[in-house]
Design an enzyme around this catalytic site. Structure first.
Site, mmCIF file in Angstrom:
data_model
loop_
_atom_site.group_PDB
_atom_site.id
_atom_site.type_symbol
_atom_site.label_atom_id
_atom_site.label_comp_id
_atom_site.label_asym_id
_atom_site.label_seq_id
_atom_site.Cartn_x
_atom_site.Cartn_y
_atom_site.Cartn_z
ATOM 1 N N LYS A 187 101.631 -2.074 42.937
ATOM 2 C CA LYS A 187 101.692 -3.228 43.844
ATOM 3 C C LYS A 187 103.170 -3.637 43.916
ATOM 4 O O LYS A 187 103.885 -3.586 42.910
ATOM 5 C CB LYS A 187 100.807 -4.332 43.248
ATOM 6 C CG LYS A 187 100.826 -5.644 43.972
ATOM 7 C CD LYS A 187 99.954 -5.643 45.197
ATOM 8 C CE LYS A 187 100.244 -6.918 46.010
ATOM 9 N NZ LYS A 187 99.844 -6.815 47.413
ATOM 10 N N THR A 188 103.639 -4.019 45.096
ATOM 11 C CA THR A 188 105.074 -4.284 45.269
ATOM 12 C C THR A 188 105.582 -5.392 44.337
ATOM 13 O O THR A 188 104.990 -6.473 44.255
ATOM 14 C CB THR A 188 105.376 -4.677 46.729
ATOM 15 O OG1 THR A 188 104.960 -3.610 47.571
ATOM 16 C CG2 THR A 188 106.860 -4.953 46.926
ATOM 17 N N SER A 203 100.359 1.253 47.175
ATOM 18 C CA SER A 203 100.731 -0.058 46.650
ATOM 19 C C SER A 203 99.797 -1.127 47.216
ATOM 20 O O SER A 203 99.835 -1.408 48.417
ATOM 21 C CB SER A 203 102.175 -0.342 47.072
ATOM 22 O OG SER A 203 102.548 -1.632 46.690
ATOM 23 N N ASN A 206 94.041 -7.934 55.677
ATOM 24 C CA ASN A 206 94.572 -8.715 54.547
ATOM 25 C C ASN A 206 95.805 -9.504 54.932
ATOM 26 O O ASN A 206 96.519 -9.160 55.876
ATOM 27 C CB ASN A 206 94.863 -7.791 53.356
ATOM 28 C CG ASN A 206 96.283 -7.246 53.391
ATOM 29 O OD1 ASN A 206 97.207 -7.844 52.855
ATOM 30 N ND2 ASN A 206 96.460 -6.106 54.067
ATOM 31 N N THR A 218 99.916 -1.400 56.791
ATOM 32 C CA THR A 218 98.912 -1.949 57.709
ATOM 33 C C THR A 218 99.532 -2.336 59.046
ATOM 34 O O THR A 218 100.726 -2.601 59.134
ATOM 35 C CB THR A 218 98.262 -3.195 57.078
ATOM 36 O OG1 THR A 218 99.303 -4.043 56.619
ATOM 37 C CG2 THR A 218 97.364 -2.805 55.915
ATOM 38 N N ASN A 272 109.801 -1.287 49.893
ATOM 39 C CA ASN A 272 108.849 -1.876 50.833
ATOM 40 C C ASN A 272 109.607 -2.475 52.018
ATOM 41 O O ASN A 272 110.087 -3.602 51.951
ATOM 42 C CB ASN A 272 107.994 -2.930 50.101
ATOM 43 C CG ASN A 272 106.902 -3.500 50.990
ATOM 44 O OD1 ASN A 272 107.012 -3.464 52.208
ATOM 45 N ND2 ASN A 272 105.866 -4.038 50.379
ATOM 46 N N CYS A 294 105.924 -4.674 54.628
ATOM 47 C CA CYS A 294 104.898 -5.723 54.493
ATOM 48 C C CYS A 294 104.900 -6.579 55.762
ATOM 49 O O CYS A 294 105.928 -7.141 56.128
ATOM 50 C CB CYS A 294 105.166 -6.585 53.264
ATOM 51 S SG CYS A 294 103.959 -7.900 53.112
HETATM 52 C C1 LIG Z 1 94.910 -6.232 50.163
HETATM 53 C C2 LIG Z 1 96.051 -5.306 50.454
HETATM 54 C C3 LIG Z 1 97.273 -5.505 49.819
HETATM 55 C C4 LIG Z 1 98.343 -4.655 50.081
HETATM 56 N N1 LIG Z 1 99.535 -4.853 49.421
HETATM 57 C C5 LIG Z 1 100.579 -4.011 49.640
HETATM 58 C C6 LIG Z 1 101.793 -4.142 48.915
HETATM 59 O O1 LIG Z 1 101.965 -5.006 48.041
HETATM 60 N N2 LIG Z 1 102.800 -3.262 49.194
HETATM 61 C C7 LIG Z 1 102.676 -2.264 50.126
HETATM 62 O O2 LIG Z 1 103.614 -1.484 50.331
HETATM 63 N N3 LIG Z 1 101.513 -2.090 50.820
HETATM 64 C C8 LIG Z 1 100.474 -2.950 50.591
HETATM 65 N N4 LIG Z 1 99.279 -2.747 51.266
HETATM 66 C C9 LIG Z 1 99.174 -1.653 52.261
HETATM 67 C C10 LIG Z 1 98.521 -0.400 51.668
HETATM 68 O O3 LIG Z 1 99.284 0.137 50.611
HETATM 69 C C11 LIG Z 1 98.329 0.697 52.743
HETATM 70 O O4 LIG Z 1 99.590 1.044 53.272
HETATM 71 C C12 LIG Z 1 97.431 0.236 53.901
HETATM 72 O O5 LIG Z 1 96.341 -0.511 53.436
HETATM 73 C C13 LIG Z 1 96.910 1.433 54.718
HETATM 74 O O6 LIG Z 1 96.135 2.294 53.917
HETATM 75 P P1 LIG Z 1 94.503 2.338 53.980
HETATM 76 O O7 LIG Z 1 94.140 2.608 55.396
HETATM 77 O O8 LIG Z 1 94.108 3.411 53.012
HETATM 78 O O9 LIG Z 1 94.064 0.978 53.553
HETATM 79 C C14 LIG Z 1 98.192 -3.603 51.004
HETATM 80 C C15 LIG Z 1 96.952 -3.395 51.637
HETATM 81 C C16 LIG Z 1 95.881 -4.239 51.369
HETATM 82 C C17 LIG Z 1 94.551 -3.970 52.044
#
Ligand SMILES: Cc1cc2nc3c(=O)[nH]c(=O)nc-3n(C[C@H](O)[C@H](O)[C@H](O)COP(=O)(O)O)c2cc1C
Length: 381
Positions: free
Chosen positions: A46-47, A22, A88, A219, A151, A154
Site C-alpha cells: 500500500k502506498t 498496491s 474507492n 483506477t 505513485n 492516485c
Molecule cells: C481500495 C483501493 C485502494 C487502492 N489504493 C492504492 C494505493 O494506495 N496505491 C496505488 O498505487 N494504487 C491503489 N489502488 C489501485 C490498485 O492498485 C489498482 O491499480 C486498481 O485497483 C486496478 O486494479 P484492479 O482492476 O485489479 O482492481 C487502490 C485500489 C483500491 C480498490
C-alpha cells in the site's frame, strides 16, 4: 524441457509473474505474509507517504454489480448478479514510514525469495518534496525492499503536486523519477494514471528520468450512481461524494488499450499490467501485449482479502498454458511476451470487403493511390 513459471522483470527474479498491487490486500504485515504463503510471486505495498492521512467517514471502497435480469449497475447486493467494478476513494497508507520499515524487514526475512516492492508517494515542484521522495526511497531500500513503485497515479489527491497530478505532468514525472533514481540502488517503477490524453508522453518522461518500468493502470476517475430511491449517491458522506477510482472487470478493456499504446511506443521497455485481472485469460492479454508482470487488486479483495484462490487459479492456469504450448516452443513468458502487440493497427489497416471504397476519411485523389496503398508501395520499395 520443463516449463519455467519464473520471470526476470527489471532485474528482479520472480517465482511467478503475478503480484498483488498496491491497495488494501498489501496494507499490513499479516496480509503480505498471508499473500506470500498463498503463492503470490510479489507484492507492491500500500502506498507509503510522509504526510498525515485521514480517510473519509465510513466505507473507503465498495463493489458494483450488474445482473442480466435488470441490467442495473449498483452497489446494492442482488441475486444472480455479477461483479462490474470496484469503486474507492481511499487515500494512501495511514501508517507512517517508521511503522513500515521494521515490517518490510521482517517480511523479507521471512520470505527472502518473494518480491516486495515498496510503493511511495510525496509532493513535487520543490526541493523539499523531492527530498521527501528520496527519504522514502532510502528508508524502504534500507529495510530490504526489492524495488520501488512511484505513485504518480492516485486519482483522489486534492494537492496539485501529488498522485495523478504528477502523472498528468511530463516535467514532474521526469524530475521526480530522476530524484529517486539518484538515491536508489534498486529498480524504480512508475505507476501512471490512465486519465491523460496520451499516456505515451508521460511514460516517455518517466523513462527519460531513468524509470526501469511503467505500471498501468491505476483506477479510472469515476462517480458512483445516484440511488433512484434515496436520490443520494450510493456511497456518500452527509450527501457528498468526490471523484473516486474505478477498478475491476469494467476497466479491463480500457486498461488494455492504454497498455497497447505503451508497449507499441516502447517495445524494448518493461511494463507491469493492472486492471480487471482475476484469471489467466485476462493476464494473458497483458502478456501478449508485452507485459513482463501483472498485478491484481479488486478480485483479491473479494477473495479472503489477499486472493488465495485467485493466485492458486492463476498459477495453475499459467502452468497449464505453458504446458499446452510447450510443443510450439513456449517454455516461459519470454517465448510469447508481446506476440500480439503488433496486431493492434490503424483502422485503415483492417481488411474490409471493398477496401478501395475506404480512404481513412481522406478525400480520394483521382489517379493516385489511397494513403494505405501508397504506404504499402513505399514500404515495398
Ligand atoms: C481500495 C483501493 C485502494 C487502492 N489504493 C492504492 C494505493 O494506495 N496505491 C496505488 O498505487 N494504487 C491503489 N489502488 C489501485 C490498485 O492498485 C489498482 O491499480 C486498481 O485497483 C486496478 O486494479 P484492479 O482492476 O485489479 O482492481 C487502490 C485500489 C483500491 C480498490
Amino acid at each position: 524441457m520443463a516449463v519455467d513459471c519464473g520471470v526476470n522483470f527489471t532485474g528482479i527474479q520472480f517465482e511467478n509473474p503475478f503480484l498483488l498491487s498496491s491497495a488494501p490486500p498489501t496494507e499490513s504485515e499479516s496480509n503480505i505474509m498471508r499473500a506470500f504463503e498463498a503463492g503470490w510471486g510479489g507484492v507492491v505495498t500500500k502506498t507509503i507517504g510522509l504526510h498525515p492521512v485521514v480517510n473519509v467517514y465510513g466505507a473507503k471502497a465498495k463493489f458494483m454489480r450488474t445482473s442480466p435480469e435488470t441490467a442495473a449497475v449498483s452497489m446494492k447486493k442482488a441475486p444472480n448478479s455479477a461483479l462490474h467494478s470496484s469503486w474507492n476513494w481511499e487515500l494512501i497508507s495511514d501508517k507512517p514510514i517508521d511503522w513500515w520499515e521494521p515490517r518490510i524487514r521482517r517480511i523479507k526475512d521471512a520470505f527472502p525469495n518473494r518480491v516486495l516492492i515498496a510503493s511511495i508517494m510525496a509532493g513535487s515542484g520543490n526541493d523539499k518534496e523531492l527530498h521527501h521522495w528520496q527519504q522514502l526511497a532510502e528508508a524502504c531500500q534500507n529495510a530490504g525492499a526489492d524495488g520501488l513503485e512511484l505513485n504518480f497515479s492516485c486519482p483522489h489527491m486534492d494537492r496539485k503536486d501529488m498522485g495523478s497530478n504528477i502523472g498528468k505532468d511530463q516535467v514532474l514525472c521526469s524530475v521526480v523519477t530522476e530524484a529517486v533514481k539518484e538515491v536508489s540502488r534498486i529498480p524504480v517503477w512508475c505507476k501512471l494514471t490512465p486519465a491523460t490524453a496520451n499516456i505515451v508522453l508521460e511514460a516517455g518522461a518517466c523513462f527519460r528520468g531513468g524509470a526501469d518500468a511503467i505500471v498501468s493502470s491505476n483506477t479510472f476517475p469515476s462517480l458512483p450512481l445516484i440511488d433512484p430511491e434515496t436520490l443520494d449517491f450510493e456511497i456518500n458522506v452527509d450527501g457528498f461524494v468526490s471523484s473516486g477510482g474505478l477498478g475491476g472487470p469494467a476497466i479491463l478493456p480500457m486498461a488494455l488499450a492504454k497498455m497497447a499504446q505503451l508497449t507499441q511506443a516502447f517495445p524494448d521497455n518493461s511494463f507491469s499490467g493492472i486492471g480487471g485481472i482475476s484469471d489467466m485469460s485476462q493476464a494473458l492479454s497483458y502478456f501478449m501485449l508485452g507485459c513482463g508482470t501483472v498485478q491484481v487488486c479488486t478480485s483479491a479483495m473479494l477473495d479472503h482479502a489477499v486472493g488465495p484462490n485467485v493466485i492458486k487459479r492463476l498459477n495453475e492456469q499459467y502452468k497449464a498454458f505453458l504446458e499446452k504450448h510447450e510443443a510450439s516452443g513456449w517454455n516461459s513468458l519470454e517465448d510469447f511476451r508481446g506476440s500480439r502487440r503488433d496486431r493492434v493497427v490503424l483502422q485503415s489497416q483492417i481488411r474490409r470487403p471493398g477496401r478501395s471504397d475506404y480512404n481513412a476519411g481522406y478525400e480520394m485523389v483521382e489517379g493516385y493511390a489511397t494513403p494505405a496503398e501508397a504506404d504499402a508501395e513505399e514500404a515495398a520499395r
